[in-house]
Design an enzyme around this catalytic site. Structure first.
Site, PDB file in Angstrom:
ATOM      1  N   TYR A   1       0.808  -1.239   0.000  1.00 58.21           N
ATOM      2  CA  TYR A   1       0.000   0.000   0.000  1.00 58.21           C
ATOM      3  C   TYR A   1       0.831   1.275   0.000  1.00 58.21           C
ATOM      4  O   TYR A   1       2.037   1.225   0.127  1.00 58.21           O
ATOM      5  CB  TYR A   1      -1.097  -0.026   1.054  1.00 58.21           C
ATOM      6  CG  TYR A   1      -0.797  -0.005   2.539  1.00 58.21           C
ATOM      7  CD1 TYR A   1       0.453   0.217   3.071  1.00 58.21           C
ATOM      8  CD2 TYR A   1      -1.861  -0.203   3.433  1.00 58.21           C
ATOM      9  CE1 TYR A   1       0.650   0.241   4.446  1.00 58.21           C
ATOM     10  CE2 TYR A   1      -1.660  -0.182   4.811  1.00 58.21           C
ATOM     11  CZ  TYR A   1      -0.397   0.050   5.303  1.00 58.21           C
ATOM     12  OH  TYR A   1      -0.206   0.072   6.650  1.00 58.21           O
ATOM     13  N   GLU A   2       0.151   2.379  -0.257  1.00 59.24           N
ATOM     14  CA  GLU A   2       0.801   3.695  -0.418  1.00 59.24           C
ATOM     15  C   GLU A   2       1.840   3.677  -1.537  1.00 59.24           C
ATOM     16  O   GLU A   2       2.875   4.326  -1.457  1.00 59.24           O
ATOM     17  CB  GLU A   2       1.447   4.172   0.893  1.00 59.24           C
ATOM     18  CG  GLU A   2       0.642   3.994   2.161  1.00 59.24           C
ATOM     19  CD  GLU A   2      -0.750   4.592   2.108  1.00 59.24           C
ATOM     20  OE1 GLU A   2      -1.088   5.291   1.136  1.00 59.24           O
ATOM     21  OE2 GLU A   2      -1.542   4.341   3.044  1.00 59.24           O
TER      22      GLU A   2
END
Lengths: 598, 598
Positions: free
Chosen positions: B440-441
């Site tokens: 994620y990110e």
């Protein structure tokens, strides 16, 4: 949900082109293995794997196994029916002796079938692996009567088997196990103790479950030399094969674990259960190792299987998922974005998985061939060499293939981005399932120690010398020009690093035994990478030989082998240099801290 | 169940001895950061983490979040109460401006607190990270009115925040997102679309949820230059802060995922929901990057946090678990077996985790200091240099720390053997939770591309030149003798490999842009290892300085730093050689296969 197509062509390429089984007609049974029979066998196994077992894999993960209040255990929906198909197809006994109802097919072939099973449904595959492992232990060590009583039903899959080694306080260190065996006047024993982590310990798929149990006979010496192996059936069979009452064996609970939910991992209670000694008293470890080596090879195979299925799904996703544009210019201007396979870093992941999966498969097939020689050859010298090879390669196949299986599953999951983290897409299940392979049947650190401390020096290093010499001679006889050099040279370097590390360990471990342990993990990895490098040279040689006559799909298949081999030697093999440096750093900084500093 | 003790001493060593915050009194706010205040703050954070959040971690994993038929979502038992304690303690706004009720403590300190939170309960920590990230985006880009309306309640934690970027077909490639914004006559917008993977999208812990949503205003240009950022509250606040009716925002479902079960990952439906533009139209990506960079640093921190807690439990297990005997002779003859920490391969795992965890922590603290300079310094030149540093280091902290966080969690789990695979022991949760940090990110492959394709060449390479020069000067000014050479020399080699790789990429990418992508992942890892090497030199320098005056525990602590540093340079840093070789192999074998060959 993931899909799966069994890689028949890759395996046929290994059997027919790389390892030339047509040149092994001297191994009993091999002359009957015509290309037709092989292909038909693999096609049948593929059908079962693709159509029956693959769709059950997610179900197994989601449902898991359930223990009821009466101690009985239910397997996930569909497993029982699939197991029936599996046994009716004769797969359980595919390489068991005909004498007990088996098909007596070569080990090299059952290894390939195991790969397909692992790809499609690891939790399911384990039911068969354990039964086959228990059967092979009985085959090698049980009395004629015991074999007659148990083997036909285990070979058919009517009964399944288990391995009961671990206790809560005794895992790797079997010498401290506490399960007891009290001799009875009728020659049987009463077994008491609790075993944990027993895969397929209790379930609803077979009529009986044959537990092979390590225990200590009353008064036996302490340590590993006081351990004996017992056969402890769930239901005690009569001489005619019918079943009498319940034995005092029960499943106390099922573990909640990270993965392989479709296989029940049981705590097994033996409460004065009736068992019979298998083989000699206090020699249980020997018999156990027959099972264990079977299981370890299977674990290595499942590394290949999980890599393969994870790869197939990642590759399909990478071709399908549209996201971003190629760095070297838009490739599909009519689409909203390019498929992510245009991105080098996605390619890096896919090529990395391929490069090690294909080499790992070659190592499995190559070793399967040796396995058959060890089991079947009439030539004592050839048998000995093959057994040497098996002993040396087993820890490498177990640990190195399973490490890569996990790393590959992680890499394949990463190709999916956020979607890889979602259970429904199934990629995270491969990661969770693959993780066990680095742990069970001897954690990979133990395999590394087995290799570096036992296998290297066995029989004065006969096995390792033979292998190094084989690879060395092979590399020397390959032409340095004509496009072979790009493959040969890096593998030669890797071999030389491996030889250097081997000498380093021999030299330094004499003074300090901890040096073996400190070097072992990196050494096993260095060994594995070099072995994979050798496998790639063999595959390249075969691909180049077959290439002129090939066209269409087959030409592309062979070209891909050459490219993937180049990727392997250029991008994966360089790690060997770092591994040698690490090994030569020695144990000092690793062992220096006092225990309380941790 | 895992336990946790916050590593206060390690962080104080970094703040006080290594990076000497006492010499940074020129940064506004730093002069008030007396050692007492720092220690008291960390002790409070430790108490909350150890006593409240750690025990909730398994519960969060087991229970998960539940969506009810009315779309409401319940968090795991105890989360709500813990969140109340967290907000009442002022932790949500610890580094937010006093103007909005924050404590305005330095970023370097809130980074350390984040580490403790991540160690104790990652799923819980994410609720705060997202709120803080959303707050910082509003702080940088919202109007004065918007700030007044939203920030006080977000800083206090009365309201939480989210980031709504991803759509089913649009993850990394935000340019193709479809969520629409229709301008209304009152200056607001009607937002319609579906966002996926929205952490903390709907839950029961706060009175309101402030969604920051990327959408395309009707008629906006295609691609990333037509994306705007909107604030879309769950309940629309009146000017006095009271809440009026429901906005048309709802949670359609919760994802079933591999880990971080305690945080609800929502599909969010915006159905003509009312939103307000934040910042300029079509410049949403800028505003989004404020959040994103905050989130990316947090992900790097959580890599350290998960490594630390996984390490602590593995070390405790290794000291406690009796199994086998030391290779170099029995260590505890009175015990049934030696504790497994006597085995070199177990040490290898523990030392590996320590060596990268401690370096990763140093990188975080060092960067936190630069972060404060970037945010607070009066000196424009210093701010610029600090911002350069942040831009360059953010993808490395995000990807490299999270890769190691995962690898460390896996290694720590392995120390447990079979017991590591069992859910109750909690080690497998660390692995599953850590896995998301690589995804994620911005997946780690994207971080690598950001580093190699954007950050290296930004402002003519100003940032990377400054960093290389800093490290180069540092290494040159360190004495080559007196025991420093053993650390300095390998780091110098790593730096030279990194420089060589940097030049290689610059040279080859001009002809073929795919070369950047092909090199990027290995390059980021090479960069990260070199940065860790530099961190170790700084720590060694500080440990050697402090050692003469230390005794007892502190002396052992400092000695352990020196040993661990040696382990790092001897056993982990050698990988840099392999990475350079891989990079220089170029893109050819990676990109050669036609798509249909996959």
């Amino acid at each position: 949900m993931p899909t799966y197509k069994a890689p028949i062509r890759d395996n046929l390429f290994l059997l027919n082109d790389v390892f030339r089984i047509d040149q092994h007609a001297d191994i009993p049974g091999y002359s009957e293995m015509t290309p037709d029979i092989i292909e038909a066998t693999l096609a049948e196994a593929a059908k079962l794997s693709e159509q029956v077992l693959t769709p059950l894999n997610r179900i197994g993960d989601e449902e898991g196994c359930h223990r009821h209040d009466d101690g009985s255990v239910t397997t996930p929906k569909g497993f029982k029916e699939a197991f029936k198909m599996f046994t009716e197809g004769g797969w359980m006994g595919m390489s068991a002796p005909a004498e007990f109802g088996g098909q007596e097919l070569p080990a090299v072939l059952s290894g390939i079938v195991s790969e397909f099973l692992a790809s499609s449904n690891l939790a399911f595959m384990m039911f068969s692996v354990l039964t086959q492992g228990a059967s092979s232990a009985l085959l090698d060590h049980a009395s004629t009567e015991q074999k007659k009583l148990y083997l036909p039903n285990m070979v058919s899959g009517k009964w399944t088997g288990t391995m009961n080694l671990t206790e809560a306080h005794s895992g790797t260190d079997l010498g401290i196990l506490r399960t007891k065996a009290k001799p009875q006047s009728d020659g049987s024993y009463k077994i008491s103790g609790t075993k944990i982590f027993i895969s397929a310990g209790e379930h609803d798929m077979s009529e009986n479950i044959i537990h092979l149990v390590l225990a200590r006979i009353e008064g036996a010496p302490a340590g590993v030399h006081g351990i004996s192996l017992f056969v402890v059936p769930k239901f005690i069979p009569n001489a005619d094969g019918s079943l009498s009452g319940n034995n005092n064996v029960s499943c106390g609970s099922i573990e909640h674990k990270m993965g392989i939910h479709g296989n029940c991992t049981c705590v097994m209670n033996f409460d004065d259960a009736t068992g019979w000694l298998v083989g000699e008293a206090n020699h249980g470890l020997n018999a156990m190792f027959t099972m264990m080596n079977h299981a370890r090879l299977s674990v290595g195979i499942l590394g290949v299987g999980l890599s393969e299925v994870a790869y197939q799904n990642a590759a399909a996703y990478a071709k399908d998922r549209l996201q971003g544009r190629s760095l070297s210019g838009v490739k599909f201007p009519d689409k909203i974005a390019d498929p992510i396979i245009v991105h080098p870093d996605v390619r890096r992941s896919l090529m990395s998985i391929r490069a090690v999966t294909e080499a790992g498969r070659a190592l499995v097939v190559w070793t399967g061939l040796r396995h058959d020689i060890a089991l079947r050859s009439q030539d004592a010298k050839a048998r000995e060499a093959a057994e040497d090879h098996m002993g040396l390669i087993t820890p490498i196949i177990k640990a190195f293939n399973s490490d890569f299986g996990f790393e590959n599953a992680v890499m394949a999951q990463q190709v999916y981005g956020g979607h890889g983290y979602i259970a429904d897409n199934g990629m995270e299940q491969f990661v969770r399932d693959a993780r066990i392979s680095q742990i069970y049947e001897g954690a990979n650190g133990i395999q590394a120690l087995d290799l570096a401390s036992r296998k290297l020096s066995m029989n004065g290093g006969r096995a390792v010398k033979a292998l190094f010499s084989e690879v060395d001679v092979y590399l020397k006889t390959q032409p340095d020009q004509d496009g072979m050099a790009v493959y040969i040279k890096p593998v030669r370097e890797a071999l030389s690093r491996l030889q250097q590390a081997t000498i380093w360990i021999a030299k330094h471990s004499a003074e300090n035994h901890d040096e073996i342990g400190a070097a072992s993990y990196d050494y096993l990895r260095l060994f594995g990478l070099t072995a994979y490098g050798y496998m790639w040279c063999r595959m390249v040689e075969a691909a180049r030989r077959a290439r002129p006559a090939a066209n269409g799909d087959m030409a592309q298949f062979l070209d891909a082998k050459l490219t993937t081999a180049r990727f392997f030697v250029q991008r994966i093999l360089p790690e060997t240099a770092a591994l040698l440096t690490r090994i030569e750093a020695g144990a000092a900084s690793m062992m220096e801290l006092p225990v309380e500093a941790f």
